[in-house]
Design an enzyme around this catalytic site. Structure first.
Site, PDB file in Angstrom:
ATOM      1  N   HIS A  65     -14.920   1.514  -2.303  1.00  8.25           N
ATOM      2  CA  HIS A  65     -13.855   0.708  -1.700  1.00  8.25           C
ATOM      3  C   HIS A  65     -12.900   1.532  -0.843  1.00  8.25           C
ATOM      4  CE1 HIS A  65     -14.602  -2.400  -5.158  1.00  8.25           C
ATOM      5  NE2 HIS A  65     -15.508  -2.471  -4.196  1.00  8.25           N
ATOM      6  N   TYR A  96       0.821  -1.214   0.000  1.00  9.60           N
ATOM      7  CA  TYR A  96       0.000   0.000   0.000  1.00  9.60           C
ATOM      8  C   TYR A  96       0.856   1.266   0.000  1.00  9.60           C
ATOM      9  CZ  TYR A  96      -4.313  -2.491  -0.126  1.00  9.60           C
ATOM     10  OH  TYR A  96      -5.330  -3.275  -0.573  1.00  9.60           O
ATOM     11  N   ASN A 103     -14.521   0.713 -22.231  1.00  9.46           N
ATOM     12  CA  ASN A 103     -13.438  -0.149 -21.739  1.00  9.46           C
ATOM     13  C   ASN A 103     -12.510  -0.450 -22.903  1.00  9.46           C
ATOM     14  OD1 ASN A 103     -11.961  -2.543 -20.627  1.00  9.46           O
ATOM     15  ND2 ASN A 103     -13.517  -2.415 -19.024  1.00  9.46           N
ATOM     16  N   CYS A 132      -1.423   4.021  15.509  1.00  2.81           N
ATOM     17  CA  CYS A 132      -2.539   4.926  15.782  1.00  2.81           C
ATOM     18  C   CYS A 132      -2.092   6.064  16.699  1.00  2.81           C
ATOM     19  CB  CYS A 132      -3.660   4.114  16.435  1.00  2.81           C
ATOM     20  SG  CYS A 132      -5.049   5.086  17.014  1.00  2.81           S
ATOM     21  N   GLN A 136     -14.877   2.699  -7.757  1.00  2.00           N
ATOM     22  CA  GLN A 136     -14.256   1.611  -7.005  1.00  2.00           C
ATOM     23  C   GLN A 136     -12.808   1.973  -6.689  1.00  2.00           C
ATOM     24  OE1 GLN A 136     -15.444  -2.420  -8.935  1.00  2.00           O
ATOM     25  NE2 GLN A 136     -15.715  -0.896 -10.517  1.00  2.00           N
ATOM     26  N   ALA A 162     -10.301   5.141 -22.232  1.00  2.00           N
ATOM     27  CA  ALA A 162     -11.215   6.060 -21.538  1.00  2.00           C
ATOM     28  C   ALA A 162     -10.758   7.508 -21.696  1.00  2.00           C
ATOM     29  CB  ALA A 162     -11.307   5.691 -20.059  1.00  2.00           C
TER      30      ALA A 162
HETATM   31  C1  BJW Z   1      -9.243   0.483 -19.463  1.00  2.00           C
HETATM   32  C2  BJW Z   1      -8.069   1.169 -19.673  1.00  2.00           C
HETATM   33  C3  BJW Z   1      -8.183   2.381 -20.351  1.00  2.00           C
HETATM   34  C4  BJW Z   1      -7.535  -0.602 -18.628  1.00  2.00           C
HETATM   35  N1  BJW Z   1      -9.380   2.801 -20.731  1.00  2.00           N
HETATM   36  N2  BJW Z   1     -10.420   0.922 -19.860  1.00  2.00           N
HETATM   37  C5  BJW Z   1     -21.437 -12.132  -5.536  1.00  2.00           C
HETATM   38  C6  BJW Z   1     -20.957 -13.070  -6.418  1.00  2.00           C
HETATM   39  C7  BJW Z   1     -19.647 -13.526  -6.318  1.00  2.00           C
HETATM   40  C8  BJW Z   1     -18.785 -13.065  -5.322  1.00  2.00           C
HETATM   41  C9  BJW Z   1     -19.257 -12.123  -4.442  1.00  2.00           C
HETATM   42  C10 BJW Z   1     -20.571 -11.682  -4.552  1.00  2.00           C
HETATM   43  N3  BJW Z   1     -20.757 -10.753  -3.571  1.00  2.00           N
HETATM   44  C11 BJW Z   1     -19.613 -10.604  -2.882  1.00  2.00           C
HETATM   45  C12 BJW Z   1     -18.678 -11.431  -3.363  1.00  2.00           C
HETATM   46  C13 BJW Z   1     -17.275 -11.561  -2.857  1.00  2.00           C
HETATM   47  C14 BJW Z   1     -16.373 -10.478  -3.379  1.00  2.00           C
HETATM   48  C15 BJW Z   1     -16.320 -10.567  -4.897  1.00  2.00           C
HETATM   49  O1  BJW Z   1     -16.885  -9.796  -5.625  1.00  2.00           O
HETATM   50  N4  BJW Z   1     -15.549 -11.510  -5.423  1.00  2.00           N
HETATM   51  C16 BJW Z   1     -15.434 -11.674  -6.888  1.00  2.00           C
HETATM   52  C17 BJW Z   1     -13.985 -11.438  -7.309  1.00  2.00           C
HETATM   53  C18 BJW Z   1     -15.947 -13.012  -7.282  1.00  2.00           C
HETATM   54  N5  BJW Z   1     -16.781  -9.146  -2.965  1.00  2.00           N
HETATM   55  C19 BJW Z   1     -16.499  -8.675  -1.751  1.00  2.00           C
HETATM   56  O2  BJW Z   1     -15.902  -9.346  -0.936  1.00  2.00           O
HETATM   57  C20 BJW Z   1     -16.961  -7.281  -1.415  1.00  2.00           C
HETATM   58  N6  BJW Z   1     -17.617  -7.229  -0.173  1.00  2.00           N
HETATM   59  C21 BJW Z   1     -18.846  -7.711   0.001  1.00  2.00           C
HETATM   60  O3  BJW Z   1     -19.484  -8.186  -0.916  1.00  2.00           O
HETATM   61  O4  BJW Z   1     -19.330  -7.575   1.279  1.00  2.00           O
HETATM   62  C22 BJW Z   1     -20.482  -8.314   1.638  1.00  2.00           C
HETATM   63  C23 BJW Z   1     -19.954  -9.646   2.134  1.00  2.00           C
HETATM   64  C24 BJW Z   1     -19.265  -9.692   3.321  1.00  2.00           C
HETATM   65  C25 BJW Z   1     -18.782 -10.908   3.779  1.00  2.00           C
HETATM   66  C26 BJW Z   1     -18.975 -12.068   3.021  1.00  2.00           C
HETATM   67  C27 BJW Z   1     -19.663 -11.997   1.815  1.00  2.00           C
HETATM   68  C28 BJW Z   1     -20.159 -10.769   1.371  1.00  2.00           C
HETATM   69  C29 BJW Z   1     -15.768  -6.339  -1.252  1.00  2.00           C
HETATM   70  C30 BJW Z   1     -15.007  -6.154  -2.499  1.00  2.00           C
HETATM   71  C31 BJW Z   1     -13.751  -5.304  -2.222  1.00  2.00           C
HETATM   72  C32 BJW Z   1     -12.857  -5.187  -3.426  1.00  2.00           C
HETATM   73  N7  BJW Z   1     -11.619  -4.607  -3.032  1.00  2.00           N
HETATM   74  C33 BJW Z   1     -10.609  -4.300  -4.022  1.00  2.00           C
HETATM   75  C34 BJW Z   1      -9.339  -3.794  -3.291  1.00  2.00           C
HETATM   76  C35 BJW Z   1      -9.553  -2.381  -2.757  1.00  2.00           C
HETATM   77  C36 BJW Z   1      -8.356  -1.874  -2.051  1.00  2.00           C
HETATM   78  C37 BJW Z   1      -7.194  -1.672  -2.971  1.00  2.00           C
HETATM   79  O5  BJW Z   1      -7.267  -0.883  -3.929  1.00  2.00           O
HETATM   80  O6  BJW Z   1      -6.170  -2.296  -2.740  1.00  2.00           O
HETATM   81  O7  BJW Z   1     -11.107  -3.303  -4.912  1.00  2.00           O
HETATM   82  S1  BJW Z   1     -10.240  -5.657  -5.109  1.00  2.00           S
HETATM   83  C38 BJW Z   1     -10.002  -4.678  -6.553  1.00  2.00           C
HETATM   84  O8  BJW Z   1     -11.026  -4.978  -7.539  1.00  2.00           O
HETATM   85  C39 BJW Z   1     -10.281  -3.229  -6.107  1.00  2.00           C
HETATM   86  C40 BJW Z   1     -11.060  -2.695  -7.273  1.00  2.00           C
HETATM   87  O9  BJW Z   1     -11.805  -1.563  -6.873  1.00  2.00           O
HETATM   88  C41 BJW Z   1     -11.907  -3.857  -7.672  1.00  2.00           C
HETATM   89  C42 BJW Z   1     -12.436  -3.783  -9.072  1.00  2.00           C
HETATM   90  O10 BJW Z   1     -11.415  -3.770 -10.001  1.00  2.00           O
HETATM   91  P1  BJW Z   1     -11.530  -2.828 -11.287  1.00  2.00           P
HETATM   92  O11 BJW Z   1     -11.570  -1.417 -10.867  1.00  2.00           O
HETATM   93  O12 BJW Z   1     -12.619  -3.293 -12.147  1.00  2.00           O
HETATM   94  O13 BJW Z   1     -10.080  -3.031 -11.959  1.00  2.00           O
HETATM   95  P2  BJW Z   1      -9.553  -4.222 -12.884  1.00  2.00           P
HETATM   96  O14 BJW Z   1      -8.083  -4.168 -12.857  1.00  2.00           O
HETATM   97  O15 BJW Z   1     -10.193  -5.482 -12.541  1.00  2.00           O
HETATM   98  O16 BJW Z   1     -10.061  -3.852 -14.342  1.00  2.00           O
HETATM   99  C43 BJW Z   1      -9.570  -2.742 -15.055  1.00  2.00           C
HETATM  100  C44 BJW Z   1     -10.404  -2.609 -16.305  1.00  2.00           C
HETATM  101  O17 BJW Z   1     -10.033  -1.432 -16.961  1.00  2.00           O
HETATM  102  C45 BJW Z   1     -10.198  -3.767 -17.301  1.00  2.00           C
HETATM  103  O18 BJW Z   1     -11.476  -4.200 -17.744  1.00  2.00           O
HETATM  104  C46 BJW Z   1      -9.419  -3.118 -18.448  1.00  2.00           C
HETATM  105  O19 BJW Z   1      -9.767  -3.651 -19.716  1.00  2.00           O
HETATM  106  C47 BJW Z   1      -9.868  -1.695 -18.340  1.00  2.00           C
HETATM  107  N8  BJW Z   1      -8.894  -0.724 -18.802  1.00  2.00           N
HETATM  108  N9  BJW Z   1      -7.006   0.400 -19.155  1.00  2.00           N
HETATM  109  C48 BJW Z   1     -10.464   2.009 -20.494  1.00  2.00           C
HETATM  110  N10 BJW Z   1      -7.061   3.119 -20.644  1.00  2.00           N
HETATM  111 ZN    ZN Z   2      -6.304   3.311  18.002  1.00  2.00          ZN
END
Ligand code: BJW
Ligand code: ZN
Length: 241
Positions: free
Chosen positions: A119, A67, A213, A147, A101, A231
């Protein structure tokens, strides 16, 4: 501008309510690595394996190094034309809700206000013992930052896999998407829930969904218009048209 882009630009120009969901792709042209695809590995590890409470519990210094590396990249980065165009669009549309996100706050640095951060963000840290949140933006943090109130270890103020989103934020995002006439989905792989589920929410409402995208995603089959390219080029064209 081709026909599809012209249709998208017209829909946006006529809308009174617009919702926008952004992902890492919107910041890629600012030099910030995305999670999937071109991002690759960090010290031989999958970045997604570090974005979990389990990884932090097992090795907090390793996760903080990851981080802190990202905090430095973001500090030295600047908003790109896509961030700026979305900030400008908010001046033109009567009601625009920007949902992100991303944890980099580049939308805010480009001038967007009231951004719904699904997020969390990289500026804030949260105490693992007393829960106090503090803003440590622009600060160089050690591998094990502590802290100010109680001295315990703090963690990044982001949402990891398996954790709930900040209270109220997703509800606000859903309400905005439900009442939107146009929903723009920009630079997200649309695989992480609940964010990706907002596309389904839009389909249940009246919004026309426009995806921007580099390449098609799992939601491309259900969007109304898919625009594939950078984008930083497409969004400014749509906004100025
Ligand atoms: C371009 C480009 C250019 C490149 N122009 N485009 C339902 C079904 C299945 C699973 C789940 C579900 N509900 C919940 C889950 C579990 C889980 C989940 O979703 N898992 C899946 C992977 C299957 N979700 C969670 O756990 C969430 N919490 C939750 O649901 O709570 C309720 C719960 C609690 C307890 C138990 C169960 C449920 C929380 C999700 C948190 C995600 N966190 C992260 C890290 C954040 C911190 C950090 O930054 O370090 O968030 S993971 C990471 O992925 C980050 C992002 O915000 C997130 C999304 O990624 P993003 O932004 O889409 O990026 P990329 O890299 O994936 O894609 C980039 C895109 O850009 C690509 O498509 C490229 O083509 C494009 N691109 N250049 C245009 N120039
Ligand atoms: Zn504290």
């Amino acid at each position: 501008m081709d026909d599809l882009e012209q249709r998208a630009a017209r829909l946006i120009a006529q809308a009174r309510r617009v919702a926008v969901l952004t992902g890492a792709g919107v910041s890629a042209e600012s030099g910030i690595p995305t999670f999937r695809g071109m991002g690759g590995l960090w010290r031989g590890r999958d970045p997604l394996s570090l974005a979990t409470p389990e990884a932090f519990a097992a090795d907090p210094a390793l996760v903080w190094d990851f981080y802190n590396w990202r905090r430095r990249i973001v500090r030295e980065a600047a908003p790109n034309p896509a961030h700026r165009a979305l900030a400008e669009l908010a001046q033109r549309v009567p009601h625009l809700t920007l949902i992100t996100q991303n944890v980099d706050r580049l939308h805010q640095r480009a001038g967007s206000r009231d951004v719904l951060e699904l997020h969390g963000n990289l500026d804030e840290v949260r105490c693992t013992r007393c829960g106090v949140t503090s803003d440590r933006a622009n600060e160089e943090l050690p591998s094990l930052p502590h802290c100010d109130s109680c001295g315990a270890l703090v963690r990044p103020g982001v949402v990891w896999f398996g954790e709930s989103l900040p209270p109220g934020i997703f509800e606000a995002a859903e309400a905005a998407v439900q009442s939107a006439e146009v929903f723009l989905v920009v630079g997200t792989s649309a695989v992480v829930y609940p964010a990706a589920g907002l596309v389904g929410t839009a389909r249940g409402g009246r919004a026309a969904v426009i995806e921007i995208n580099l390449e098609p995603t799992p939601v491309s089959g259900v969007v109304d218009i898919g625009l594939y390219g950078k984008a930083g080029e497409i969004v400014p064209r749509l906004v100025s048209a």
